[in-house]
Structure formats: structure tokens, C-alpha cells
Design a protein around this motif. Structure first.
Motif, PDB file in Angstrom:
ATOM      1  N   ARG A 182       0.871  -1.257   0.176  1.00  0.00           N
ATOM      2  CA  ARG A 182       0.001  -0.142   0.079  1.00  0.00           C
ATOM      3  C   ARG A 182       0.863   1.247   0.037  1.00  0.00           C
ATOM      4  O   ARG A 182       1.781   1.385   0.767  1.00  0.00           O
ATOM      5  CB  ARG A 182      -0.980  -0.017   1.236  1.00  0.00           C
ATOM      6  N   GLU A 183       0.668   2.128  -0.866  1.00  0.00           N
ATOM      7  CA  GLU A 183       1.215   3.331  -0.987  1.00  0.00           C
ATOM      8  C   GLU A 183       0.623   4.093   0.226  1.00  0.00           C
ATOM      9  O   GLU A 183      -0.164   4.301   0.768  1.00  0.00           O
ATOM     10  CB  GLU A 183       1.015   4.074  -2.121  1.00  0.00           C
ATOM     11  N   ASN A 184       1.692   4.707   0.975  1.00  0.00           N
ATOM     12  CA  ASN A 184       1.454   5.003   2.428  1.00  0.00           C
ATOM     13  C   ASN A 184       1.532   6.613   2.783  1.00  0.00           C
ATOM     14  O   ASN A 184       1.446   6.946   3.991  1.00  0.00           O
ATOM     15  CB  ASN A 184       2.338   4.435   3.259  1.00  0.00           C
ATOM     16  N   ASN A 211       6.167   9.000  -6.695  1.00  0.00           N
ATOM     17  CA  ASN A 211       5.676   8.036  -5.558  1.00  0.00           C
ATOM     18  C   ASN A 211       4.806   6.879  -6.121  1.00  0.00           C
ATOM     19  O   ASN A 211       5.006   5.717  -5.811  1.00  0.00           O
ATOM     20  CB  ASN A 211       4.732   8.932  -4.542  1.00  0.00           C
ATOM     21  N   SER A 212       4.127   7.065  -7.324  1.00  0.00           N
ATOM     22  CA  SER A 212       3.470   5.801  -7.827  1.00  0.00           C
ATOM     23  C   SER A 212       4.436   4.768  -8.386  1.00  0.00           C
ATOM     24  O   SER A 212       4.599   3.617  -8.156  1.00  0.00           O
ATOM     25  CB  SER A 212       2.492   6.097  -8.961  1.00  0.00           C
ATOM     26  N   LEU A 213       5.667   5.265  -9.038  1.00  0.00           N
ATOM     27  CA  LEU A 213       6.628   4.659  -9.437  1.00  0.00           C
ATOM     28  C   LEU A 213       7.383   3.874  -8.423  1.00  0.00           C
ATOM     29  O   LEU A 213       7.769   2.621  -8.386  1.00  0.00           O
ATOM     30  CB  LEU A 213       7.586   5.166 -10.519  1.00  0.00           C
ATOM     31  N   GLY A 245      -5.616   6.904 -13.116  1.00  0.00           N
ATOM     32  CA  GLY A 245      -5.192   6.343 -14.236  1.00  0.00           C
ATOM     33  C   GLY A 245      -3.440   6.838 -14.361  1.00  0.00           C
ATOM     34  O   GLY A 245      -2.534   5.722 -14.786  1.00  0.00           O
ATOM     35  N   LEU A 246      -2.919   7.795 -13.647  1.00  0.00           N
ATOM     36  CA  LEU A 246      -1.494   7.791 -13.418  1.00  0.00           C
ATOM     37  C   LEU A 246      -0.895   6.519 -12.776  1.00  0.00           C
ATOM     38  O   LEU A 246       0.234   5.950 -13.346  1.00  0.00           O
ATOM     39  CB  LEU A 246      -1.178   9.463 -12.995  1.00  0.00           C
ATOM     40  N   PHE A 247      -1.543   6.467 -11.796  1.00  0.00           N
ATOM     41  CA  PHE A 247      -1.043   5.199 -10.678  1.00  0.00           C
ATOM     42  C   PHE A 247      -0.899   3.947 -11.630  1.00  0.00           C
ATOM     43  O   PHE A 247       0.079   3.253 -11.607  1.00  0.00           O
ATOM     44  CB  PHE A 247      -1.883   4.993  -9.412  1.00  0.00           C
ATOM     45  N   LYS A 252       2.039  -0.108 -14.915  1.00  0.00           N
ATOM     46  CA  LYS A 252       2.542  -0.704 -16.108  1.00  0.00           C
ATOM     47  C   LYS A 252       3.894  -0.663 -16.826  1.00  0.00           C
ATOM     48  O   LYS A 252       4.618  -1.445 -17.019  1.00  0.00           O
ATOM     49  CB  LYS A 252       1.517  -0.147 -17.280  1.00  0.00           C
ATOM     50  N   GLU A 253       4.302   0.670 -16.528  1.00  0.00           N
ATOM     51  CA  GLU A 253       5.610   0.945 -16.867  1.00  0.00           C
ATOM     52  C   GLU A 253       6.779   0.408 -16.027  1.00  0.00           C
ATOM     53  O   GLU A 253       7.775  -0.120 -16.672  1.00  0.00           O
ATOM     54  CB  GLU A 253       6.015   2.448 -16.474  1.00  0.00           C
ATOM     55  N   VAL A 254       6.357   0.331 -14.757  1.00  0.00           N
ATOM     56  CA  VAL A 254       7.481  -0.526 -13.875  1.00  0.00           C
ATOM     57  C   VAL A 254       7.217  -2.204 -14.148  1.00  0.00           C
ATOM     58  O   VAL A 254       8.548  -2.681 -14.402  1.00  0.00           O
ATOM     59  CB  VAL A 254       7.155  -0.304 -12.440  1.00  0.00           C
TER      60      VAL A 254
END
Length: 409
Positions: A182-184, A211-213, A245-247, A252-254
Motif C-alpha cells: 500500500r502506498e502510504n 511516488n507511484s513509480l 490513471g496515472l497510478f 504498467k511502466e514498472v
């Protein structure tokens, strides 16, 4: 602030001399006696896939003062203080080389002096064990959650929870083994709200690419280290096309850099239905802050409840361990009925983080045997045992493990 400093030869509350840790305890007993039960909660020792958990390469602080570690302890509210007293009792009994610097945080205060002192203590010691601090919705809007302040001030960006079916605990579903990442530090917990006009309130949900990356990469690295096969991103990008959508795009990028791990995504409402229908389909799950709160509580319920699951809040420099669902348990405080399992397992995660693996393995194995063999259960999982009786059973099993290991040696 007060310092609790147990001596290495202290007498446990039961009147018996504390156990002496040595190479004799090294997992001869654990391998032969406990078997697969010792692998429960792969956050230490070994997971189902046989990989040791190392806080994802976060380096623990070095021991000080003759090989002892100092850890910040925040008792919190509700059942937190009594559960942490039992942790201290178990640590004294097994002569764990950890001293606790106890810092009390008063959740009813509007000033932030207490939480500032706690944050300073964690910066000094770099590791903490805490009970949950109550956040009341009746406090003024300017009042910020003490738990949230602690996580954001220390940049504890990853909340890691391992929900796994436990031996001896009867639940509807079996063979659950899910790691929740979980992003915290952001999302709906940004504490940014305002009333634009009377009767209209805007709450800001903050999602950032960096932070999402970061959290996505953490999830995939942990999955690879654990030998996990699949990572599922949980989102609501069909509605929140920019934020979620950004998250999702970052995940997907990672994922493209981890071709050995299957990546998929699932909308959060469908996720909750799938969890209660067929939880075995999930392996590693990564998600923004609020969804992580919801999914963590659902998964804890699937494996037996909030009294069983530990959690960790991890950043680059600091680590804070607590129960997974962050419940205060005010309704059962000081009644000697709370389940100590989650807090004790959280303390085992902390010991593994400090590289005190033998102590962690000894305590964890006694906890699992208490549930599976002696069947000493508290009321929340269908038993009649008290908190104290469960802890005493754990300490008796620790003593027996030590004696059998010494005899075998």
C-alpha cells in the motif's frame, strides 16, 4: 519519555529465569517440530516460496551498547499499551537484546508536541514498534491524524502486510497467501480539504508519478525476491482517469522491467468481491493509500481477524511495525481479552529487520504452536483464553523449545 532496559538475566513475571539464547536454539527444533508452520508470515525466516524477507534491502541500524538495539515504543490507545507490555514481557523472558525507549502520544491533544517527540525518537533509533493512535472524527478539521503525520514525516512510503491462512484458525477460505503493498504517504490521506462555499467541501486526492513509480517498483522487487509470480494493481481508473490513471500507468511502466512476473490490474470494487469469493487467485497486490486500507481489512478478516495480522511501514531510512489493520480496540481495552498474536508477530518482523533472526524464529514458532497445538485461542477466534493465558502458553513453549534444542545438541 521513559527508558525500559531489561537486563539479560532478568526474571520473567512468571518467576522463572529468562531463557538464554545461544547457538543451541538455532532452528534444529524449528525445522523438525514445527515444519511448514514456521514459514507462516514470510516477512521473516522464509516464505512459501522460500525467500528470506529483508525489508527490501532497507539496511537496519547497527546494534549499540554491547550488541543491544534501542527501539522506539509508542503504546498508542485502546489495547495498544497492554499488548506492548506483553511484548516487553516476552522479550525479557527470552532475553532479546532490545531496549525500548517508550514515548507516549496523547491522541486527545490538539498540540503536536507528543507526536513530534515520537518522530524525533524514531529518527534517533530508526526502528519503532507502535500501537494504533486514535484519530477521532470529532476533532477540529485542523487536527491531523497522528498516525498519518508519523508516516509522512518519516516518508514511510510502503505499508506491507502479509495475509496468510494460519494453522489452527478456522476460516471460510483456506490456502490464502497474499502480500499487500500500500502506498502510504499520499492519495486520499493527503489531509488537504477545504469548504469552497458553504455546504460544499472539496477533498484533494494527490497522486504523483514519482511516488507511484516508487511503490510499484517496491512491489515488483519484493515479488521477485519472494519468488512470487503475479502482481495485481488495484485502481479506479475507469472513473478517476487522471489520478488512478496515472497510478495504473506507472505500474504498467514498472511491470515492463519485470518480464518474469505476470502483471494484471483490477478495479477496486471488483477486487473486494473477488477477495471474498476466491482469494486464492491473488499473490502480490499494489494499490494507492485508501484502497490499501480497505483491502487490508478485508484480507485480515479472511484469515481470522485484526488480532492475527502484523504489518510494517517502511521507508528508505526508518521502519515502524504495528498490527496490520491499525485498530485501537477501545471496546476491549484493559479487559484481558485482546488477541496478542498480531502485535507479537509484528515484534517478530521487527526482530528480523534488526537481523535478530533466532529470537524472531523462537517467538514466532511458539505463537504458531499455541494456535495450532495447544489451541489456546482468545474469543475473537472462537476460544475462551485470556490475553495473559495466551502469552503464558507462548512463553512455556519457548522454554520447551530451548530445553529440547539443548538436549538434542
Amino acid at each position: 519519555m521513559s527508558m525500559t532496559r531489561p537486563a539479560s538475566f532478568s526474571i520473567a513475571s512468571s518467576g522463572r529465569r529468562c531463557l538464554t539464547m545461544s547457538k543451541l536454539i538455532r532452528p534444529l527444533f524449528l525445522r523438525n517440530r514445527l515444519g511448514s508452520a514456521a514459514q507462516v508470515f514470510g516477512v521473516a525466516g522464509s516464505s512459501r516460496r522460500g525467500k528470506a524477507w529483508d525489508s527490501n534491502k532497507i539496511i537496519p541500524p547497527p546494534a549499540k551498547y554491547g550488541g543491544r538495539h534501542t527501539v522506539t515504543m509508542i503504546p498508542g490507545d485502546g489495547i495498544g499499551p497492554e499488548l506492548l507490555r506483553h511484548v516487553q514481557e516476552v522479550f525479557r523472558y527470552s532475553c532479546v537484546p532490545v531496549d525500548f525507549e517508550v514515548v507516549h502520544v496523547n491522541s486527545a491533544m490538539t498540540e503536536e508536541d507528543d507526536i513530534d517527540n515520537a518522530i524525533t525518537a524514531i529518527r534517533r533509533n530508526r526502528v519503532a514498534l507502535k500501537g494504533n493512535i486514535e484519530t477521532s472524527h470529532t476533532m477540529p478539521p485542523s487536527h491531523k491524524s497522528r498516525n498519518n503525520l508519523l508516516r509522512t514525516s518519516l516518508d514511510l512510503y510502503a505499508n506491507v502486510i502479509h495475509c496468510q491462512s494460519l494453522p489452527g484458525v478456522q476460516t471460510r477460505h483456506r490456502d490464502i497467501d497474499i502480500m499487500i503493498i500500500r502506498e502510504n504517504t499520499e492519495g486520499e490521506y493527503s489531509s488537504l480539504e477545504h469548504e469552497s462555499v458553504p455546504g460544499v467541501v472539496e477533498s484533494l486526492k494527490i497522486i504523483t508519478k514519482s511516488n507511484s513509480l516508487r511503490i510499484a517498483d517496491y512491489a515488483f522487487r519484493l515479488a521477485r525476491e519472494k519468488g512470487r509470480k503475479r502482481v495485481t494493481a488495484v485502481h479506479k481508473a475507469n472513473i478517476m482517469k487522471l489520478g488512478d490513471g496515472l497510478f495504473l500507468q506507472c505500474c504498467k511502466e514498472v511491470a515492463s522491467g519485470y518480464p518474469d512476473i505476470v502483471f494484471d490490474s483490477m478495479i477496486v470494487d471488483n477486487t473486494t468481491m473477488q477477495l471474498v469469493s476466491k482469494p486464492q487467485q491473488f499473490d502480490v497486490m499494489v494499490m494507492p493509500n485508501l484502497y490499501g486500507n480497505v483491502v487490508s481489512n478485508v484480507c485480515a478478516g479472511l484469515v481470522g481477524g485484526p488480532g492475527l495480522v502484523p504489518g510494517a511501514n517502511l521507508g528508505r531510512d526508518y521502519a515502524v511495525f504495528e498490527t496490520a489493520t491499525r485498530n485501537t480496540g477501545k471496546s476491549i481495552a484493559n479487559k484481558n481479552t485482546a488477541n496478542p498474536t498480531a502485535m507479537l508477530l509484528a515484534s517478530c518482523m521487527m526482530l528480523d529487520h534488526l537481523q535478530l533472526h533466532d529470537y524472531a524464529a523462537l517467538i514466532r514458532s511458539a505463537i504458531l504452536r499455541t494456535m495450532n497445538e495447544t489451541r489456546m485461542h482468545t474469543a475473537d477466534i472462537g476460544g475462551q483464553g485470556t490475553t495473559s493465558e495466551v502469552v503464558q502458553s507462548i512463553m512455556r513453549l519457548m522454554q520447551g523449545a530451548s530445553l529440547r534444542s539443548a538436549a538434542a545438541f
